[in-house]
Design an enzyme around this catalytic site. Structure first.
Site, PDB file in Angstrom:
ATOM      1  N   GLU A  32      44.471 -39.217  56.320  1.00 49.29           N
ATOM      2  CA  GLU A  32      43.435 -38.283  56.216  1.00 49.29           C
ATOM      3  C   GLU A  32      41.871 -38.861  55.849  1.00 49.29           C
ATOM      4  OE1 GLU A  32      43.503 -35.466  57.228  1.00 49.29           O
ATOM      5  OE2 GLU A  32      45.723 -35.293  57.520  1.00 49.29           O
ATOM      6  N   TYR A 112      39.447 -30.091  51.602  1.00 48.91           N
ATOM      7  CA  TYR A 112      40.576 -30.453  52.709  1.00 48.91           C
ATOM      8  C   TYR A 112      41.549 -31.618  52.582  1.00 48.91           C
ATOM      9  CZ  TYR A 112      42.312 -32.129  57.138  1.00 48.91           C
ATOM     10  OH  TYR A 112      43.403 -32.918  57.882  1.00 48.91           O
ATOM     11  N   ASP A 130      40.909 -27.758  58.833  1.00 49.13           N
ATOM     12  CA  ASP A 130      39.784 -28.552  59.228  1.00 49.13           C
ATOM     13  C   ASP A 130      39.134 -28.079  60.409  1.00 49.13           C
ATOM     14  OD1 ASP A 130      41.499 -28.557  61.517  1.00 49.13           O
ATOM     15  OD2 ASP A 130      41.661 -30.933  61.608  1.00 49.13           O
TER      16      ASP A 130
END
Ligand code: SF4
Length: 307
Positions: A32, A112, A130
């Protein structure tokens, strides 16, 4: 949303992404972090496997010198990501906490990334939002000018708590593959029946205008005996990385210029021949310079080196 969305995901989702085949928190966190500003193909084929083969665990990363981490990150840009990754590894001593509240306290882990780790690694009932998911939800619920907080609450209200990970991944893939910024393929979309925004999808996908900061950088090029003088940057995004020294320019020594962009900065880089040698000089071989672990900010200057 539920069943149709998951059925579509089963048949069409991007199941082959390596970070989707693991529930290792570190691997999800690493992917990520890399994916924040970089294309999936570059992360998957190059940086993710390379980084994991050197640092297979967060603990091993915590023991590495920052310079080595930055050097492995070189070419990916946005080096603050690598610095924060390293800091987090050191703070946690290689063991990430298992709640969103604790994760967001760590350097570089925002709302996030914390949600993604909780959902994709731990399968916790946490909504992930996202850019792709946000666009899908704004269209689906016809949410005009909705704040991030509002979209997050909306996402949480739709979350399939029996299959939270698959639900989030399905929305993510739907946004990337069907509910695209322009020309969404509503005819193929499993959410079409209930989607409130399908009549005018562009209305809910307006891009916010970005603001950029323009800067000029004057670098000195001092080459002696096949080596170039470089110095460790002491601040900003390139902190601790080798750059050319900054100098006061003398026009007659001008070698060339190029543009470079990172985050909100638009740099106009100008190179000048110089005799200046910084106190902390590191002499770097010109041979193999382009293969070295330097940021592209300096590699771009190679073509202007005097022969
Ligand atoms: S129906 Fe169209 S606008 Fe609505 S979620 Fe699907 S692709 Fe997006």
């Amino acid at each position: 949303m539920g069943k149709k969305l998951l059925t579509w995901f089963d048949a069409n989702g991007r199941h082959d992404l390596p970070w989707r085949k693991t529930n290792d928190m570190y691997k999800v966190y690493l992917s990520e972090t890399m994916l924040q500003q970089t294309q999936v193909s570059r992360v998957m084929e190059e940086y993710y496997p390379k980084f994991l083969s050197r640092f297979p665990t967060l603990f091993l990363l915590s023991r590495a010198p920052l310079e080595e981490v930055l050097s492995l990150w070189s070419g990916l840009g946005y080096y603050t990501r690598a610095r924060n990754l390293h800091k987090t590894a050191q703070i946690t001593k290689g063991v990430l906490p298992k709640t969103k509240q604790e994760l967001v306290e760590l350097p570089g882990i925002g709302e996030y990334t914390a949600s993604a780790i909780c959902s994709f690694a731990l399968n916790l009932p946490v909504a992930v939002v996202d850019t792709n998911i946000k666009r899908v939800l704004k269209r689906y619920g016809a949410l005009l000018d909705a704040s991030d907080k509002c979209v997050l609450e909306y996402a949480q209200s739709f979350l399939d708590t029996n299959h939270p990970k698959e639900h989030n991944l399905a929305l993510m893939d739907l946004g990337a593959m069907l509910c695209t910024p322009t020309n969404p393929k509503c005819d193929l979309c499993p959410l079409q029946e209930a989607c409130l925004g399908k009549e005018n999808p562009t209305l809910y996908a307006k891009k916010q205008k970005k603001e950029y900061i323009s800067m000029e950088l004057f670098f000195g090029i001092n080459i002696q005996n096949g080596k170039i003088a470089m110095t460790h940057s002491t601040n900003g995004m390139y902190e601790k990385m080798l750059l050319f020294p900054q100098i006061d320019p003398i026009e007659e020594n001008f070698l060339g210029s190029y543009k470079h962009a990172y985050t909100k900065y638009r740099l106009d880089v100008k190179l000048y021949k110089t005799d200046f040698v910084p106190d902390d000089v590191v002499w770097v071989e010109i041979d193999g310079f382009l293969e070295g672990h330097f940021p592209s900010l300096v590699k771009k200057g190679f073509r202007f080196f005097p022969k």
